[in-house]
Design a protein around this motif. Sequence first.
Motif, PDB file in Angstrom:
ATOM      1  N   ALA A   1     -34.613  61.945  88.146  1.00 21.32           N
ATOM      2  CA  ALA A   1     -35.196  63.120  87.274  1.00 21.32           C
ATOM      3  C   ALA A   1     -33.562  64.535  86.980  1.00 21.32           C
ATOM      4  O   ALA A   1     -33.739  65.453  86.491  1.00 21.32           O
ATOM      5  CB  ALA A   1     -36.520  64.201  87.678  1.00 21.32           C
ATOM      6  N   ARG A   2     -33.034  63.875  88.668  1.00 22.83           N
ATOM      7  CA  ARG A   2     -31.747  64.849  88.707  1.00 22.83           C
ATOM      8  C   ARG A   2     -30.529  64.392  87.789  1.00 22.83           C
ATOM      9  O   ARG A   2     -30.205  65.577  86.778  1.00 22.83           O
ATOM     10  CB  ARG A   2     -31.303  65.389  89.687  1.00 22.83           C
ATOM     11  N   SER A   3     -30.154  63.460  87.728  1.00 24.63           N
ATOM     12  CA  SER A   3     -29.222  62.962  87.368  1.00 24.63           C
ATOM     13  C   SER A   3     -29.399  61.486  86.270  1.00 24.63           C
ATOM     14  O   SER A   3     -28.079  61.388  85.945  1.00 24.63           O
ATOM     15  CB  SER A   3     -27.576  62.634  88.127  1.00 24.63           C
ATOM     16  N   GLY A   4     -29.815  60.790  86.893  1.00 23.65           N
ATOM     17  CA  GLY A   4     -30.350  59.837  86.048  1.00 23.65           C
ATOM     18  C   GLY A   4     -29.022  58.486  87.032  1.00 23.65           C
ATOM     19  O   GLY A   4     -29.284  57.426  86.935  1.00 23.65           O
ATOM     20  N   PHE A   5     -28.271  58.638  87.801  1.00 23.01           N
ATOM     21  CA  PHE A   5     -27.705  57.832  88.718  1.00 23.01           C
ATOM     22  C   PHE A   5     -27.686  58.338  90.391  1.00 23.01           C
ATOM     23  O   PHE A   5     -28.063  59.043  90.594  1.00 23.01           O
ATOM     24  CB  PHE A   5     -26.282  58.758  88.241  1.00 23.01           C
ATOM     25  N   PHE A   6     -27.588  56.845  90.841  1.00 23.66           N
ATOM     26  CA  PHE A   6     -27.675  57.235  92.400  1.00 23.66           C
ATOM     27  C   PHE A   6     -26.641  56.054  92.457  1.00 23.66           C
ATOM     28  O   PHE A   6     -26.076  54.908  92.662  1.00 23.66           O
ATOM     29  CB  PHE A   6     -28.731  57.059  93.300  1.00 23.66           C
ATOM     30  N   THR A   7     -26.211  55.734  93.717  1.00 18.36           N
ATOM     31  CA  THR A   7     -25.307  54.792  94.510  1.00 18.36           C
ATOM     32  C   THR A   7     -26.177  53.841  95.669  1.00 18.36           C
ATOM     33  O   THR A   7     -26.688  54.590  96.252  1.00 18.36           O
ATOM     34  CB  THR A   7     -23.567  55.347  95.160  1.00 18.36           C
ATOM     35  N   ILE A   8     -26.322  52.720  95.515  1.00 17.13           N
ATOM     36  CA  ILE A   8     -26.817  52.004  96.267  1.00 17.13           C
ATOM     37  C   ILE A   8     -25.626  51.441  97.604  1.00 17.13           C
ATOM     38  O   ILE A   8     -24.583  50.882  97.355  1.00 17.13           O
ATOM     39  CB  ILE A   8     -27.340  51.167  95.906  1.00 17.13           C
ATOM     40  N   VAL A   9     -26.546  51.185  98.656  1.00 17.32           N
ATOM     41  CA  VAL A   9     -26.005  50.379 100.248  1.00 17.32           C
ATOM     42  C   VAL A   9     -26.652  49.616 100.275  1.00 17.32           C
ATOM     43  O   VAL A   9     -27.665  49.487 100.361  1.00 17.32           O
ATOM     44  CB  VAL A   9     -24.971  51.007 100.869  1.00 17.32           C
ATOM     45  N   GLY A  10     -26.551  49.055 101.707  1.00 21.32           N
ATOM     46  CA  GLY A  10     -27.856  48.060 101.955  1.00 21.32           C
ATOM     47  C   GLY A  10     -28.278  47.021 101.091  1.00 21.32           C
ATOM     48  O   GLY A  10     -29.902  46.396 101.430  1.00 21.32           O
ATOM     49  N   HIS A  11     -27.768  47.008  99.982  1.00 16.36           N
ATOM     50  CA  HIS A  11     -28.561  45.589  98.756  1.00 16.36           C
ATOM     51  C   HIS A  11     -28.690  44.631  99.178  1.00 16.36           C
ATOM     52  O   HIS A  11     -29.668  43.704  98.228  1.00 16.36           O
ATOM     53  CB  HIS A  11     -27.660  46.457  97.443  1.00 16.36           C
TER      54      HIS A  11
END
Length: 334
Positions: A41-51
């Motif tokens: 909702a805020r940026s449309g982006f996120f970074t994932i770890v522990g994937h």
Amino acid sequence: MDQERETAGIVSGFVPVIDLSDRRSAHGRAVLAAAIGEACARSGFFTIVGHGVPRPLVERLYTTTNAFFRLPDAEKAAVASGPDVSGFRRSGGTTAQSLDQKTPPDLCEAFGVHVTGELSARERTGLGDYRAPWKLANAWPSAPTDFTTTWHEYMSVMTELSADLMRLFALALELGEDFFDDRFDRHLSSLTANYYFPQIESPLPGQLRRGPHTDFGALTVLYQEDDLTGLQVRTDTGEWRDVPAVPGSFVVNIGDLMARWSGGRWVSTLHRVVNPEGGDTSSRLSVPFFYQPNHDAPAGPVRSLTSPDDAQNPSETAGQWIATKMQKLFAPAP
């Protein structure tokens, strides 16, 4: 709630870092879905770890793909693509054209394939009655020798990861966790490598490694080198922010189609790849996996997420939407 998020490994920010390690439990999935929904909702982006993507596989992907782009031009040209997007492209396209912005071609080479490129010719002809890159057979290079097998393995792992992210998306939108499953049971996903070659000559005015654009489909899972970035995301105030290169991570962003499905609750955000600073002649490799739905999946908002009065074209399909954008992207530059 803040303490709970810290415990879950969620680092807030315009592009938050979200640790997916606890996505096996119902409680963990609920916490992750809430964080993902907030990011979308805020940026449309996120970074994932522990994937859970094996590090050796990522390293093989990087090594063999980088080796391909360093082959002599004649060898790369043997798998060069035509007017549609499959195989090698000397120019990665002009991404800003997808938004009807006129800029010089992006400063990168590219190689891409689709999961549907392994289907028979008869099966591919049924993937929409319009020109589209997913209707082409994949063109694989003969060298490096492990290129094809590595890419196949990586696409399989990315498909599994993306499918689970879509289930977390559904939870975040307060839908049934399997809501989107049948929109991806014949998916059109693609894997593309962007090789940002060393910049020996000065770019033209307005020319970037990747011009400003949004992605077209549901979601993108991007591998970028651990110590090199250049990816920037634009905020709602018009400011461009760097997306840090977090070792061992992937950058996830939603595309136009996912934003539409959400009824406008989520945003498909402009992003770009800027040129290196003066004197930096290093190359850079990024590999986005575009998780694209079935060609005949609906393109309009999920009905429960929008009002009955919202305008929509119920006959438009996801394939038509994406194909139109792709044709603009690879139209001849002015």
